[in-house]
Design an enzyme around this catalytic site. Structure first.
Site, short mmCIF file in Angstrom:
data_model
loop_
_atom_site.label_atom_id
_atom_site.label_comp_id
_atom_site.label_asym_id
_atom_site.label_seq_id
_atom_site.Cartn_x
_atom_site.Cartn_y
_atom_site.Cartn_z
N LYS A 22 -24.93 3.43 -26.51
CA LYS A 22 -24.56 2.73 -27.75
C LYS A 22 -23.76 3.65 -28.68
O LYS A 22 -22.71 3.26 -29.20
CB LYS A 22 -25.82 2.25 -28.48
CG LYS A 22 -25.57 1.76 -29.88
CD LYS A 22 -26.84 1.26 -30.54
CE LYS A 22 -27.64 2.29 -31.29
NZ LYS A 22 -27.01 2.83 -32.52
N ASN A 23 -24.26 4.87 -28.88
CA ASN A 23 -23.64 5.76 -29.87
C ASN A 23 -22.33 6.36 -29.40
O ASN A 23 -21.66 7.07 -30.15
CB ASN A 23 -24.62 6.87 -30.27
CG ASN A 23 -25.73 6.33 -31.16
OD1 ASN A 23 -25.70 5.17 -31.56
ND2 ASN A 23 -26.70 7.17 -31.45
N ARG A 122 -28.98 8.20 -46.11
CA ARG A 122 -27.83 8.28 -45.22
C ARG A 122 -26.48 8.06 -45.91
O ARG A 122 -25.78 7.08 -45.68
CB ARG A 122 -27.99 7.28 -44.07
CG ARG A 122 -29.24 7.53 -43.27
CD ARG A 122 -29.40 6.59 -42.12
NE ARG A 122 -28.67 7.03 -40.94
CZ ARG A 122 -28.70 6.39 -39.79
NH1 ARG A 122 -29.38 5.29 -39.65
NH2 ARG A 122 -28.03 6.85 -38.75
N ARG A 399 -30.78 -4.24 -31.13
CA ARG A 399 -29.60 -3.50 -31.57
C ARG A 399 -29.30 -2.36 -30.60
O ARG A 399 -28.15 -1.96 -30.46
CB ARG A 399 -29.84 -2.88 -32.95
CG ARG A 399 -29.80 -3.87 -34.09
CD ARG A 399 -29.82 -3.12 -35.42
NE ARG A 399 -28.98 -1.94 -35.30
CZ ARG A 399 -29.28 -0.73 -35.80
NH1 ARG A 399 -30.36 -0.55 -36.49
NH2 ARG A 399 -28.45 0.28 -35.64
#
Ligand code: UD1
Length: 420
Positions: A22-23, A122, A399
């Site tokens: 995903k990342n 964040r 997700r």
């Protein structure tokens, strides 16, 4: 909202294949905005975050074409809007990754501020400061980052105050089309940063030093299309290995990469697992033994990943002995602890460390997923619990984990999804 129902106590045993990361997929999808011709991305994971990124490109006028194997073709030439709206950014913080590419290629971008999230504040100040140093005029107003540049961005010598993964990626993408040389010092060394760099190089970028803490990018006038296959997901890999270890079971994960999981594999060996690896597979065997508790400290790659700490906390809850887990990357990443203590875990948080004394067994309970990796840890807790666990709010898990219940079923787990 869908729920997962888990009947715990089954020793996992079997083989599964790991999806694309995903990342890595998310920045690579954002990078397609830099290319003047069609980019084909292979091995995209089937995840809600990927759908959100497709939607984000769609609302800017780019129409990705997805085939039945989830390869995606992206030709960004139809773009007509340079804005990432709040409705999408709030569901996926990684939307900030379009900022660098839009600014570098089109000279303008408007991205909603991600704001706070479940695992801490964040901020994106480091992204903004770096792009400003490259000549961008950036204002933060009305909840938006509004950026523009006259002509092209200029290369710059940058020092990142903290190691930031998406920050490094945003700057690396922007610098690929800037005029002159950019040096990113204290860059993130994560494998996903390397994967993005390799994709940009396939598009014609000139990048060196990716994978070290100094990345040097010589800007080029244009980037072209390419075909690129996303690397395997190391966090998904690690999550299934931990699930097998916690249940005293056995697993073979295929289509993965052991070389990018060294810190995690070391901790699993300390927990008592026998591990064998091949070029693209990892086999873990507990032989019915209960794991030993482990202690660890999260930090940027190559140290132990923050995205795996919640899962190890779950393993520690039923391990022999005591373990402490210190989180140094994000504040407030212990939302799972409260839920685990409702399942009978002996667990407490002091500052940024969670202390666990392993118990013989957890008791099933209704629990609530709070963020992506916390959700994974609650599923692991449910797998080792004596009775039924109901995990609510599992949209978090969708997700980042492809077909999680199907994969766990392949390993023998008694888990099912109950639609809302
Ligand atoms: C990425 C990963 C996420 C992972 C994290 C750390 C993606 C899409 N997500 O998130 O799964 O948990 O790396 O490995 O790749 N920071 C600032 N200012 C900034 C940027 C970051 O202070 O402008 C701080 C953050 O608050 C945090 C630390 O730096 O404390 C590291 O965050 P960062 O590496 O940026 O995380 P992400 O890239 O968002």
């Amino acid at each position: 909202m869908d729920k997962l129902i888990i009947e715990g106590g089954v020793r996992l045993d079997g083989e599964i294949r790991i999806a694309g990361a995903k990342n890595s997929a998310l920045p690579i999808m954002a990078a397609t905005l830099l290319a003047k011709s069609r980019v084909v991305i292979r091995n995209l994971p089937h995840l809600f975050d990927i759908t959100t990124m497709l939607e984000l490109l769609g609302c800017m006028g780019v129409q990705p074409i997805v085939d039945e194997k989830l390869n995606v073709e992206i030709d960004s030439s139809t773009i007509h809007s340079f804005s990432a709206p709040y409705e999408l950014v709030k569901t996926m913080r990684a939307s900030i990754l379009v900022l660098g590419p839009l600014l570098a290629r089109y000279g303008q971008a408007e991205v909603a501020l991600p704001g706070g999230c479940a695992i801490g504040s964040r901020p994106v100040d480091l992204h903004i400061n770096a792009l400003r140093s490259m000549g961008a005029d950036i204002r933060v107003e009305d909840g938006y980052v509004r950026a523009k540049v006259d002509g092209r961005l200029r290369g710059a010598h940058l020092f990142m105050d903290m190691v930031t993964v998406t920050g490094t990626e945003n700057v690396m993408m922007a610098a690929s089309l800037a005029v002159g040389k950019t040096v990113i010092e204290n860059a993130a060394k994560e494998p996903e940063v390397i994967d993005l760099a390799e994709c940009l190089i396939a598009m014609g970028a000139q990048i060196e030093g990716h994978g070290s803490d100094t990345i040097v990018i010589e800007g080029v006038a244009e980037l072209t299309g390419c075909t690129y296959s996303v690397m395997p997901d190391r966090i998904e890999t690690g999550t299934y290995l931990i699930a097998a270890a916690a249940t005293c079971g056995r697993i073979k994960v295929k289509d993965t990469r052991p070389d990018i999981l060294e810190a995690v594999l070391l901790k699993l060996e300390q927990a008592g697992a026998d591990i064998e690896v091949g070029e693209n597979w990892i086999e873990l065997e507990m032989g019915g033994r209960r794991p030993q508790a482990v202690s660890l400290r999260t930090a940027p790659y190559p140290a132990f990943p923050t995205d795996m700490q919640a899962q190890f906390t779950a393993l520690n809850t039923i391990a022999m002995g005591s373990g402490s887990i210190t989180e140094t990357v994000f504040e407030n990443r212990f939302m799972h602890v409260h839920e685990m203590s409702r399942m009978g875990a002996r667990i407490k948080v002091e500052g940024n460390t969670v202390f666990v004394d392993g118990v013989d067994a957890l008791k099933g309970a209704p629990v609530m997923a709070t963020d992506l990796r916390a959700s994974a840890s609650l599923i692991i807790a449910g797998l080792v619990a004596k009775s039924q666990t109901k995990v609510d709010r599992i949209y978090h898990i969708d997700r980042g984990y492809e077909c999680i219940e199907e994969k766990l079923q392949l390993l023998g787990a008694k888990i099912r999804r109950v639609p809302a």
